[in-house]
Design a protein around this motif. Structure first.
Motif, PDB file in Angstrom:
ATOM      1  N   THR A 206       0.834  -1.204   0.000  1.00 13.88           N
ATOM      2  CA  THR A 206       0.000   0.000   0.000  1.00 13.88           C
ATOM      3  C   THR A 206       0.867   1.251   0.000  1.00 13.88           C
ATOM      4  O   THR A 206       0.538   2.252  -0.634  1.00 13.88           O
ATOM      5  N   PHE A 207       2.007   1.194   0.699  1.00 16.12           N
ATOM      6  CA  PHE A 207       2.907   2.333   0.754  1.00 16.12           C
ATOM      7  C   PHE A 207       3.896   2.353  -0.403  1.00 16.12           C
ATOM      8  O   PHE A 207       4.214   3.409  -0.947  1.00 16.12           O
ATOM      9  N   VAL A 208       4.367   1.177  -0.791  1.00 18.20           N
ATOM     10  CA  VAL A 208       5.449   1.110  -1.770  1.00 18.20           C
ATOM     11  C   VAL A 208       4.975   1.479  -3.171  1.00 18.20           C
ATOM     12  O   VAL A 208       5.670   2.197  -3.911  1.00 18.20           O
ATOM     13  N   GLN A 209       3.795   1.012  -3.557  1.00 18.70           N
ATOM     14  CA  GLN A 209       3.350   1.217  -4.940  1.00 18.70           C
ATOM     15  C   GLN A 209       3.285   2.686  -5.342  1.00 18.70           C
ATOM     16  O   GLN A 209       3.837   3.067  -6.378  1.00 18.70           O
ATOM     17  N   PRO A 210       2.632   3.574  -4.568  1.00 19.58           N
ATOM     18  CA  PRO A 210       2.620   4.976  -4.989  1.00 19.58           C
ATOM     19  C   PRO A 210       3.992   5.635  -4.914  1.00 19.58           C
ATOM     20  O   PRO A 210       4.299   6.523  -5.718  1.00 19.58           O
ATOM     21  N   ILE A 211       4.833   5.189  -3.975  1.00 22.75           N
ATOM     22  CA  ILE A 211       6.176   5.762  -3.900  1.00 22.75           C
ATOM     23  C   ILE A 211       6.985   5.386  -5.141  1.00 22.75           C
ATOM     24  O   ILE A 211       7.787   6.182  -5.644  1.00 22.75           O
ATOM     25  N   ILE A 212       6.761   4.180  -5.655  1.00 22.57           N
ATOM     26  CA  ILE A 212       7.438   3.767  -6.885  1.00 22.57           C
ATOM     27  C   ILE A 212       7.065   4.691  -8.039  1.00 22.57           C
ATOM     28  O   ILE A 212       7.907   5.066  -8.864  1.00 22.57           O
ATOM     29  N   TRP A 213       5.790   5.075  -8.101  1.00 22.99           N
ATOM     30  CA  TRP A 213       5.366   6.016  -9.140  1.00 22.99           C
ATOM     31  C   TRP A 213       6.137   7.330  -9.018  1.00 22.99           C
ATOM     32  O   TRP A 213       6.593   7.893 -10.021  1.00 22.99           O
ATOM     33  N   ILE A 214       6.280   7.809  -7.796  1.00 22.15           N
ATOM     34  CA  ILE A 214       7.000   9.071  -7.599  1.00 22.15           C
ATOM     35  C   ILE A 214       8.468   8.927  -7.983  1.00 22.15           C
ATOM     36  O   ILE A 214       9.040   9.777  -8.677  1.00 22.15           O
ATOM     37  N   ILE A 215       9.080   7.829  -7.555  1.00 22.58           N
ATOM     38  CA  ILE A 215      10.514   7.659  -7.794  1.00 22.58           C
ATOM     39  C   ILE A 215      10.817   7.534  -9.278  1.00 22.58           C
ATOM     40  O   ILE A 215      11.701   8.216  -9.810  1.00 22.58           O
ATOM     41  N   PHE A 216      10.080   6.676  -9.965  1.00 21.42           N
ATOM     42  CA  PHE A 216      10.424   6.383 -11.366  1.00 21.42           C
ATOM     43  C   PHE A 216       9.711   7.301 -12.353  1.00 21.42           C
ATOM     44  O   PHE A 216      10.355   7.945 -13.190  1.00 21.42           O
ATOM     45  N   PHE A 217       8.388   7.375 -12.257  1.00 19.04           N
ATOM     46  CA  PHE A 217       7.669   8.205 -13.220  1.00 19.04           C
ATOM     47  C   PHE A 217       7.939   9.685 -12.964  1.00 19.04           C
ATOM     48  O   PHE A 217       8.233  10.451 -13.892  1.00 19.04           O
ATOM     49  N   GLY A 218       7.856  10.078 -11.685  1.00 21.69           N
ATOM     50  CA  GLY A 218       8.091  11.480 -11.375  1.00 21.69           C
ATOM     51  C   GLY A 218       9.510  11.912 -11.674  1.00 21.69           C
ATOM     52  O   GLY A 218       9.737  12.967 -12.265  1.00 21.69           O
ATOM     53  N   SER A 219      10.477  11.108 -11.295  1.00 14.51           N
ATOM     54  CA  SER A 219      11.876  11.475 -11.514  1.00 14.51           C
ATOM     55  C   SER A 219      12.238  11.494 -12.993  1.00 14.51           C
ATOM     56  O   SER A 219      13.114  12.249 -13.414  1.00 14.51           O
ATOM     57  N   SER A 220      11.566  10.669 -13.799  1.00 15.72           N
ATOM     58  CA  SER A 220      11.891  10.635 -15.231  1.00 15.72           C
ATOM     59  C   SER A 220      11.582  11.968 -15.900  1.00 15.72           C
ATOM     60  O   SER A 220      12.351  12.447 -16.731  1.00 15.72           O
ATOM     61  N   LEU A 221      10.455  12.591 -15.526  1.00 18.48           N
ATOM     62  CA  LEU A 221      10.115  13.883 -16.125  1.00 18.48           C
ATOM     63  C   LEU A 221      10.831  15.039 -15.446  1.00 18.48           C
ATOM     64  O   LEU A 221      10.884  16.141 -15.995  1.00 18.48           O
TER      65      LEU A 221
END
Length: 257
Positions: free
Chosen positions: A28-43
């Motif tokens: 529950t905690f890891v999945q949205p953080i993964i979005w921030i780390i990878f998707f957010g950091s890519s842009l």
């Protein structure tokens, strides 16, 4: 057994289930953080002037944070709907339905259990965003409004998915419905990109997508931009309508057999 007593007992069961399943809680905690780390950091690698021009901030993670929390309420609604199917298959639901516990108590315990699980992500996500350089403003009133928007969004989507699940004993059905709806709902909102990126037909959907309203309230808080508090009224109507449908389905389809 009073309706409130039945609801409280069933709601506590939902909360206890969250904490007794550490792997599920961790995801529950890891999945949205993964979005921030990878998707957010890519842009975030874009030139700063383009980030400011297109997203209104030099840190894309600050832009995506409210959208990620909003879509989390959407995805978590799926889990609550699947849990009632398992309760039916393993006989727990039948044991509850033969008691005087009202159907409404069963319905609201599932819906509010899902909303609670979604809200548990908020402090974790805020801390993760701060770790990636997002400056969070000290707007207490804004945060309260944002949390109210997330609660209403969670109530609405959890009620919708639960309405589907209550009519079936097939555990795959809620997942199939979620697979069809979740990604289109996410990508036709402003959770990931502003509406200016979209063709006209996608902008038309984004204008009525509840995720957009919750996202824009949160984004106004995070980016210190003006936000329309009237968007909360739209989310309240969405939550009320979805809950009403869910209650009707509960009375009709939550049966012993």
């Amino acid at each position: 057994m009073s309706g409130l007593g039945a609801f409280w007992g069933l709601y506590k069961r939902e909360i206890i289930k969250i904490y007794r399943r550490p792997p599920a809680l961790a995801m529950t905690f890891v999945q949205p953080i993964i979005w921030i780390i990878f998707f957010g950091s890519s842009l975030n690698g874009m030139p700063k002037e383009y980030l400011v021009q297109f997203f209104g901030t030099s840190n894309y993670i600050g832009f995506i944070l409210p959208g990620q929390l909003a879509t989390s309420m959407l995805f978590i609604g799926t889990f609550s709907s699947m849990s009632i199917v398992w309760d039916r298959r393993f006989g727990f639901l039948k044991k509850i339905l033969v008691t005087p516990a009202p159907r409404e108590a069963v319905f609201f315990s599932k819906v509010l259990g899902a909303v609670t699980r979604g809200l548990l992500q908020v402090p974790i996500m805020l801390a993760a965003a701060a770790a990636f350089g997002v400056r969070l403003p000290a707007d207490f009133g804004g945060y309260l409004l944002w949390m109210a928007a997330l609660v209403l969004l969670g109530l609405g989507f959890s009620s919708i998915y639960l309405s589907v699940a209550m009519r079936s004993s097939d555990w795959q059905l809620p997942q199939l419905v979620a697979n069809v709806l979740n990604l289109p709902l996410m990508f036709t909102s402003t959770a990931l990109f502003p509406k200016t990126f979209y063709p006209a037909w996608m902008r038309a959907i984004a204008d009525v997508n509840p995720i957009t309203f919750a996202t824009e309230i949160g984004r106004g808080v995070v980016l210190s931009d003006p936000y329309d508090a009237a968007a909360l009224a739209y989310l309240a109507v969405f939550a009320a309508a979805s809950t009403a449908v869910g209650l009707l389905v509960a009375k009709r389809f939550l049966t012993v057999e």
